[in-house]
Design a protein around this motif. Structure first.
Motif, mmCIF file in Angstrom:
data_model
loop_
_atom_site.group_PDB
_atom_site.id
_atom_site.type_symbol
_atom_site.label_atom_id
_atom_site.label_comp_id
_atom_site.label_asym_id
_atom_site.label_seq_id
_atom_site.Cartn_x
_atom_site.Cartn_y
_atom_site.Cartn_z
ATOM 1 N N LYS A 94 0.833 -1.199 0.000
ATOM 2 C CA LYS A 94 0.000 0.000 0.000
ATOM 3 C C LYS A 94 0.869 1.252 0.000
ATOM 4 N N GLY A 95 0.310 2.312 -0.598
ATOM 5 C CA GLY A 95 1.008 3.586 -0.633
ATOM 6 C C GLY A 95 1.926 3.699 -1.840
ATOM 7 N N PRO A 96 2.530 4.872 -2.070
ATOM 8 C CA PRO A 96 3.432 5.059 -3.207
ATOM 9 C C PRO A 96 4.627 4.103 -3.138
ATOM 10 N N GLN A 425 11.285 8.308 0.101
ATOM 11 C CA GLN A 425 10.435 7.484 0.959
ATOM 12 C C GLN A 425 11.109 7.408 2.325
ATOM 13 N N LEU A 426 10.365 7.739 3.365
ATOM 14 C CA LEU A 426 10.894 7.750 4.725
ATOM 15 C C LEU A 426 9.911 7.055 5.648
ATOM 16 N N GLY A 427 10.435 6.288 6.603
ATOM 17 C CA GLY A 427 9.542 5.623 7.537
ATOM 18 C C GLY A 427 10.293 5.029 8.710
ATOM 19 N N PHE A 428 9.533 4.633 9.722
ATOM 20 C CA PHE A 428 10.142 3.954 10.866
ATOM 21 C C PHE A 428 9.125 2.990 11.457
ATOM 22 N N SER A 429 9.647 1.998 12.167
ATOM 23 C CA SER A 429 8.835 1.028 12.888
ATOM 24 C C SER A 429 9.474 0.814 14.245
ATOM 25 N N VAL A 430 8.669 0.891 15.317
ATOM 26 C CA VAL A 430 9.195 0.737 16.667
ATOM 27 C C VAL A 430 8.435 -0.389 17.376
ATOM 28 N N PHE A 439 4.144 2.046 13.472
ATOM 29 C CA PHE A 439 4.914 2.468 12.308
ATOM 30 C C PHE A 439 4.320 3.746 11.729
ATOM 31 N N ALA A 440 5.124 4.432 10.921
ATOM 32 C CA ALA A 440 4.687 5.622 10.196
ATOM 33 C C ALA A 440 5.596 5.791 8.995
ATOM 34 N N ASN A 441 5.067 6.418 7.937
ATOM 35 C CA ASN A 441 5.904 6.672 6.766
ATOM 36 C C ASN A 441 5.322 7.822 5.957
ATOM 37 N N PHE A 442 6.190 8.401 5.143
ATOM 38 C CA PHE A 442 5.821 9.424 4.164
ATOM 39 C C PHE A 442 6.452 9.040 2.838
#
Length: 552
Positions: A94-96, A425-430, A439-442
């Protein structure tokens, strides 16, 4: 499935990915008895088939097009079909996905990985019979041909024959399919060639829902109508060859290279329901004839490294891919059909003829020779740190597109276009606790517009959510907000039967998705999915009345 390769080109646990991904395995497809890709993806939230008679989908309200196959674009661009017998896994990201796949939209991408040869002999045969005279037989045989030292030459042959009718009048499906592979492998290196042949004769169903053009809304969502007839047909033929080479230089450094060469042929004669009369009682029908050929050639190279550093585990993928498309489209239209005003509620009055061949005239907008060259260069890095509690993800993709379009009827010279763009593309998972991650991303996306080659469609997306990956319970809960603009749309003229194209403003989709899998025992699995989408047309310069309406 517990991991995904599509999202990062590295087999990363799904629960640790900093974006939403769903993997459908061949075992799940078999257990469900899914006959099509639409049925196989039914439990994935926010996915919808968006065409009457091809494998094109929407993800999160946006057109995702045809699924990729082994990371490459589909040579048939949705008109061909994927036979479920060849599928090893379906990965829905999902997502770009511009960083990995280059061109795409903010909804996401579907990638199909086909089954590969096994070093152990196996044979399966399946036969089906069902409603509407559905008959199907498939065979899957694999095993070693030659063993010498640690080297093995293995084969796999998958074949299927299917004939079915449909629950709609004049619907039929007659397919012959073969996927044949040969692979050489040892402990560090493998080389594989895959040949795919598909021959499909389909009685296409053109489904029309009463549609109000000024506002872009469906007037009667509970009713749909097939306006095709007994002399309508669509014939597809695809011949595609894949090549794949992998080599492990060290336990930490590996190379993957792949190539594809494909040809797709499409020949069709059908009646298209262009629009409804104002009283929603009649369809304005147009005869439509196609004779198309599409060719695809492409290559991919990925270099993957994994290292253990003092502050965490790092992974890096550097790669490039290129695809060349050649499309010859021939379209004829017939505005002199008998019973062009088709009374949808009066079955006895229906005339299913596709009309006289002499009444079909070439369409200016559909008789073209188009070429496209798309190149993508990308780098993706991830770092797992803080005692493996935090995963950081970053990537960048550079996309280059060159197109040429030439119409037999109207253009004195080719229309040329090109653009270059770079997307991040940037993101992280904790890890909040064992098996539970936030998680979150742009991400951003870009996609060429075939009729406006210098102005790509662009998109942005943000995601935040939670994932669980426990022994008996797994799932995800995601909120997303995505937009896309510079959208190419086609406008069909009922009088001339010519489709014109325009760039039509901006669209937005936001919503919540939930997936859950619960295994109370080894032999029982409970599944559930839910999606709430809030979609709308934000702006439309050409048709302002559409602003505020929902996407399909």
């Amino acid at each position: 499935a517990t991991n995904s390769a599509t999202g990062t080109r590295i087999a990363v646990p799904l629960v640790e990915l900093p974006f939403t991904a769903t993997v459908i395995t061949s075992a799940f497809i078999d257990d469900r008895g899914a006959l099509s890709l639409t049925e196989a993806t039914r439990y994935v939230p926010s996915i919808r088939r968006n065409a009457n008679n091809n494998e094109a989908f929407t993800l999160r309200g946006f057109n995702a097009g045809a699924p990729r196959r082994n990371y490459f674009s589909n040579v048939g661009t949705g008109r061909s079909r994927t036979d479920n017998a060849e599928i090893d896994r379906i990965e829905v990201i999902k997502g770009p996905t511009s960083v990995l796949f280059g061109f795409g939209n903010p909804g996401g991408v579907i990638n199909i990985l086909t089954k590969k040869p096994l070093s152990k002999t196996a044979l399966s045969v399946s036969a089906e019979y069902g409603s509407f005279d559905h008959r199907r037989v498939s065979v899957d045989a694999t095993g070693p041909l030659l063993k010498r030292g640690d080297s093995v030459v293995a084969y796999r042959v998958i074949a299927a024959r299917q004939r079915s009718n449909g629950y709609r009048d004049f619907e039929r499906y007659d397919q012959s399919f073969v996927n044949a592979q040969l692979q050489w492998a040892n402990r560090r290196t493998s080389a594989r060639v895959e040949f795919r042949f598909q021959d499909l004769d389909e009685g296409e169903t053109f489904i029309l829902q009463p549609f109000d053009e000024p506002t872009g809304t469906i007037a009667r969502p509970e009713r749909s109508f097939n306006v095709a007839g007994p002399d309508a047909f669509a014939r597809y033929k695809e011949i595609t060859t894949y090549f794949e080479f992998t080599h492990n230089f060290t336990p930490s450094l590996s190379l993957r290279a792949a190539a594809v060469n494909g040809d797709h042929y499409f020949d069709a004669l059908r009646r298209v329901g262009a629009s409804m009369t104002p009283d929603f009682q009649n369809v304005i029908l147009t005869g439509n004839r196609h004779d198309d050929k599409r060719q695809l050639q492409g290559w991919q190279v990925d270099l993957t490294g994994q290292w253990t550093l003092p502050f965490g585990d790092a992974r890096l993928v550097v790669g490039a891919n290129e695809q060349d498309f050649v499309t010859g489209t021939r379209t004829w239209a017939n505005t002199l059909l008998p019973q062009r005003l088709f009374p949808i509620y009066d079955r006895a009055a229906r005339n299913y003829s596709t009309g006289s061949p002499s009444d079909y005239t070439p369409q200016t907008g559909g008789t073209n020779n188009d070429t496209a060259n798309d190149r993508v260069y990308y780098a993706i890095a991830s770092l797992k740190t803080l005692q493996e509690r935090l995963m950081l993800f970053a990537g960048v993709g550079r996309m280059e597109s060159e197109t040429s379009q030439w119409s037999y009827l109207s253009a004195p010279a080719p229309t040329l276009g090109e653009f270059v763009t770079t997307k991040p593309q940037l993101g992280f998972s904790v890890r909040l606790k064992d098996g539970v991650h936030a998680f979150a991303n742009f991400t951003q996306s870009a996609s060429p517009n075939a009729r406006f080659p210098d102005t790509p469609e662009t998109g942005d997306s943000i995601e935040i959510g939670l994932k669980a990956g426990r022994e008996r319970l797994s799932g995800s809960l995601t909120y997303f907000d995505a937009t896309r603009e510079n959208i190419q749309v086609g406008i069909f003229n009922n009088i001339t039967s010519v489709t014109t194209f325009e760039l039509s403003g901006e669209e937005r989709a936001r919503g919540v998705e939930a997936e859950i899998q619960f295994n109370p025992s080894r032999n029982l699995q409970l599944l559930g999915s839910y999606a709430f989408l809030d979609t709308e047309v934000v702006s439309d310069r050409q048709r302002p009345a559409r602003v505020g309406t929902e996407l399909a």
